[in-house]
Design an enzyme around this catalytic site. Structure first.
Site, short mmCIF file in Angstrom:
data_model
loop_
_atom_site.label_atom_id
_atom_site.label_comp_id
_atom_site.label_asym_id
_atom_site.label_seq_id
_atom_site.Cartn_x
_atom_site.Cartn_y
_atom_site.Cartn_z
N ARG A 74 9.86 37.32 44.79
CA ARG A 74 10.17 38.29 45.62
C ARG A 74 9.70 37.73 47.44
NH1 ARG A 74 7.25 43.14 42.65
NH2 ARG A 74 8.00 43.11 40.03
N SER A 116 -0.82 50.30 36.32
CA SER A 116 -0.16 49.81 37.93
C SER A 116 1.43 50.86 36.96
CB SER A 116 -0.06 48.50 37.59
OG SER A 116 1.02 48.03 36.45
N GLU A 134 0.26 49.61 31.56
CA GLU A 134 -1.00 49.01 32.22
C GLU A 134 -1.60 50.26 33.53
OE1 GLU A 134 0.57 45.25 33.85
OE2 GLU A 134 1.98 45.79 33.40
N THR A 144 -2.61 40.78 32.94
CA THR A 144 -1.74 41.81 34.05
C THR A 144 -0.53 41.66 33.60
OG1 THR A 144 -3.88 42.63 35.44
CG2 THR A 144 -1.24 42.71 36.17
N ASP A 171 9.68 54.59 40.09
CA ASP A 171 9.72 53.47 41.03
C ASP A 171 10.96 52.21 41.64
OD1 ASP A 171 10.06 51.89 38.69
OD2 ASP A 171 9.28 50.24 39.70
N LYS A 226 8.72 48.16 30.41
CA LYS A 226 7.91 49.09 30.76
C LYS A 226 9.34 49.62 31.22
CE LYS A 226 6.10 48.10 35.60
NZ LYS A 226 6.07 46.25 35.19
N ASP A 246 11.21 51.35 35.56
CA ASP A 246 9.89 51.03 34.63
C ASP A 246 8.63 51.62 35.02
OD1 ASP A 246 9.07 49.42 36.94
OD2 ASP A 246 9.77 47.66 35.63
N ASP A 253 12.80 50.08 40.33
CA ASP A 253 13.81 49.94 39.52
C ASP A 253 13.51 50.60 38.37
OD1 ASP A 253 11.33 48.91 39.03
OD2 ASP A 253 12.10 47.28 37.93
C1 VG1 Z 1 1.68 44.54 39.64
C2 VG1 Z 1 0.92 45.57 38.51
C3 VG1 Z 1 1.17 44.82 37.41
C4 VG1 Z 1 2.96 45.35 37.03
C5 VG1 Z 1 3.19 44.08 38.25
C6 VG1 Z 1 4.54 44.31 38.81
O1 VG1 Z 1 1.14 43.21 39.39
O2 VG1 Z 1 -0.66 45.36 39.17
O3 VG1 Z 1 1.15 45.74 36.20
O4 VG1 Z 1 2.67 44.64 36.20
O5 VG1 Z 1 2.80 44.47 39.79
O6 VG1 Z 1 5.48 45.78 38.25
P1 VG1 Z 1 0.67 42.63 41.31
O7 VG1 Z 1 0.08 41.31 40.51
O8 VG1 Z 1 0.33 42.95 42.35
O9 VG1 Z 1 -1.00 43.28 40.24
V1 VG1 Z 1 7.27 46.19 38.47
O10 VG1 Z 1 7.36 47.86 37.99
O11 VG1 Z 1 6.40 45.84 40.02
O12 VG1 Z 1 7.98 45.30 38.01
CO CO Z 2 9.11 48.17 38.69
#
Ligand code: VG1
Ligand code: CO
Length: 567
Positions: free
Chosen positions: A27, A385, A383, A364, A295, A396, A299, A297
């Site tokens: 990203r 999140s 999760e 995570t 969100d 997810k 998930d 996308d």
């Molecule tokens: C975050 C979340 C994590 C999740 C990831 C992708 O990661 O904490 O639980 O799997 O985003 O979610 P991080 O490393 O920023 O804590 V998604 O919906 O952005 O693909």
């Molecule tokens: Co997402």
């Protein structure tokens, strides 16, 4: 129609240093992906990492439609054609939710897929884009493959492409285009973005019952829902499933259901801060029984009850675990184990213990659930999140979670808040909160983590009593979380600093792996109460929050007084 005969070329390039995939793919700001050869390099490295498996393979391609998706897909088409891929299956206009990609990879039994999204990160020319590779089980690439891709990006010298392959408007129209590249057949099939996914949801859930819930019956008034797609990709799926199939009102039951390439300049992240608009709508209008947001996308999900009663994702997971038997998919396939990511509160563990199911705690990131699901040991996981999902796919799934919640509500004939209260009465309550400090200076964030590393191994830390607001907590253990995958025995180290207290309370510290600039510090705070289950979470957790900030010396290292987001 005659098939165009084309020839691929080799283009010289040089490596970029910053193409290491994070928690879920690569990203970066859009302008970074726009740099000459930046996207090309990364795509070529994905293909190189796949080696000889790529020859003659089919891949699924699509994403949340954010800004830069179309040029990126056109680049993928041309590079794939030159790298001996035989077919790409692409969503119309480049649109697929992340769960839909996972479902398609599995259904078509193809080699994998490329998902174009930065998920919950904002989109548009000034914001983020992302590329993620998913493997043949439909799940995000495991660490080993991502590391391999990254290694290749540090050494790349050339990529292959077919510059004369005309992609103009190709992804706008349903249908199949065939080409002859270097004497081989190359096919691009543009398919409907929702059809396959909607069919899958119809197999999993009882749509007749859900329709009766949403529309109401002679015996029961309509259950009034408000779903917020936050201008993300779920809009098209929500319209299809909820409005067309389940009879929800396009005016009153759904909002922000037209996907925009900049998400209307909002942060498409379903939590109490960024989806405040939905929270306010539910507070203003007491006729709503239920609210949910997704969100960018598709998930993630956030579940709200009447008057915006908030369900923590950790509780959401536990409630679903406790009620899966009302969903046809689980009636048919049975319920195997449960799992959660390490920082997720342990509410589901209590359900697992009561139901006699296996329970797993993984780092995570959704990629860590895949092996357990493939081995038939995991049916439901989540999760903190805002991610919830099952073994129907390997990502997810926000819409799935909402359909699962509505199935439970229909079955129990109870509202969200009552379901939670009943759950807490049976199991006690795991109070949970997460504090995020976004776009902190990287140096300060790293220094804070180093300080914590030193602290937890310092003499006498374990056994120490920490106090705040007349509450005391004794440190029972502290470590930096490591995970050994029970199936392939791969090891993931340094997954977050844990301070575990004698009464089961926990503090966890991590740096985010999904941001695109600076660092994001996440602090996870959890405690458990057997009887005192109705206190406000922020009030209950206040002493632990104070302790967490104090021992991390957060203010000293980051200069921050307040978190950016509290959930
Ligand atoms: C975050 C979340 C994590 C999740 C990831 C992708 O990661 O904490 O639980 O799997 O985003 O979610 P991080 O490393 O920023 O804590 V998604 O919906 O952005 O693909
Ligand atoms: Co997402």
């Amino acid at each position: 129609m005659s098939v165009p005969k084309l020839e691929s070329v080799v283009v010289q390039t040089t490596p970029f240093e910053d193409q290491k995939p994070g928690t879920s793919g690569l990203r970066k700001k859009v302008k970074v992906f726009m740099e000459k050869n930046y996207t090309e390099n990364f795509i070529q490295c994905i293909f190189d990492a796949l080696g000889c498996k790529l020859k003659g393979a089919t891949l699924v391609v699509g994403g949340d439609g954010r800004y830069f998706s179309k040029p990126a897909i056109n680049t993928i088409i041309r590079i794939a054609s030159a790298n001996e891929v035989s077919k790409l299956i692409i969503g119309q206009l480049g649109i697929f939710s992340t769960p839909a990609v996972s479902a398609l990879i599995r259904q078509h039994k193809v080699l994998g897929g490329i998902v174009l999204t930065a998920s919950h990160n904002p989109g548009g020319i000034r914001h983020d884009f992302g590329i993620k590779y998913n493997i043949e089980n439909g799940g995000p690439a495991p660490d080993q493959i991502s590391n391999n891709i990254y290694e290749l990006t540090t050494k790349i010298t050339q990529y292959k492409t077919t510059p004369t392959l005309e992609t103009d408007r190709m992804i706008d129209i349903l249908g199949t285009s065939k080409f002859n590249v270097d004497g081989r057949e190359f096919t691009v099939e543009i398919i409907d973005s929702t059809k396959n996914y909607v069919a899958l949801m119809k197999e999993i859930f009882d749509f007749n019952k859900l329709r009766a819930l949403i529309r109401g019956t002679d015996k029961r008034p309509a259950f009034n829902i408000l779903l917020d797609s936050m201008n993300g990709v779920t809009g098209v799926y929500v319209r299809n499933i909820f409005v067309e199939e389940l009879g929800a009102s396009p005016d009153n039951n759904v909002r922000r259901v037209v996907p925009l390439d900049n998400f209307g300049e909002i942060h498409p992240d379903p939590n109490l801060t960024y989806a405040k608009d939905l929270v306010d709508k539910l507070k203003e209008n007491a006729s709503y029984d239920f609210g949910a947001a997704f969100d960018g996308d598709g998930d993630r999900n956030m579940i709200l009850g009447k008057n915006a009663f908030f369900v923590t994702p950790s509780d959401s997971l536990a409630v679903l675990a406790n009620n899966l038997d009302c969903i046809p998919y689980f009636k048919k396939n049975g319920v195997h184990g449960f799992a959660r990511s390490m920082p997720t509160a342990a509410a589901v563990d209590r359900v697992a213990a009561k139901l006699g199911k296996e329970m797993f705690e993984v780092p995570t990131g959704w990629k860590y659930f895949g092996n357990l699901m493939d081995a038939g040991r995991l049916s439901l996981c989540g999760e903190e999140s805002f991610g919830t999902g099952s073994d129907h796919i390997r990502e997810k799934d926000g819409l799935w979670a909402v359909l699962a919640w509505l199935s439970v509500i229909e079955h129990k004939n109870m509202g969200v808040e009552d379901i939670l209260k009943e759950h807490w009465k049976t199991y006690g309550r795991n109070y949970f909160s997460r504090y995020d400090y976004e776009e902190v200076e990287t140096e300060g964030a790293n220094a804070m983590m180093q300080h914590l590393e030193n602290l937890i191994v310092s003499k006498d830390f374990v056994g120490k009593t920490l106090a705040s607001n007349c509450k005391t907590y004794k440190v029972a253990n502290a470590d930096n979380f490591s995970y050994v995958d029970p199936i392939d025995h791969s090891v993931a180290k340094n997954q977050g600093i844990r301070v575990l207290f004698e009464d089961g309370s926990r503090l966890i510290y991590r740096l985010s792996g999904t941001g695109s600039s600076g660092a994001t510090v996440r602090i996870y705070i959890e405690c458990y109460e057997k009887d005192d289950v109705l206190t406000d979470a922020q009030v209950m957790l206040r002493p632990l929050v104070n302790i967490s900030l104090d021992i991390a010396q957060l203010k000293k290292f980051t200069g921050r007084e307040e978190p950016t987001v509290i959930t």
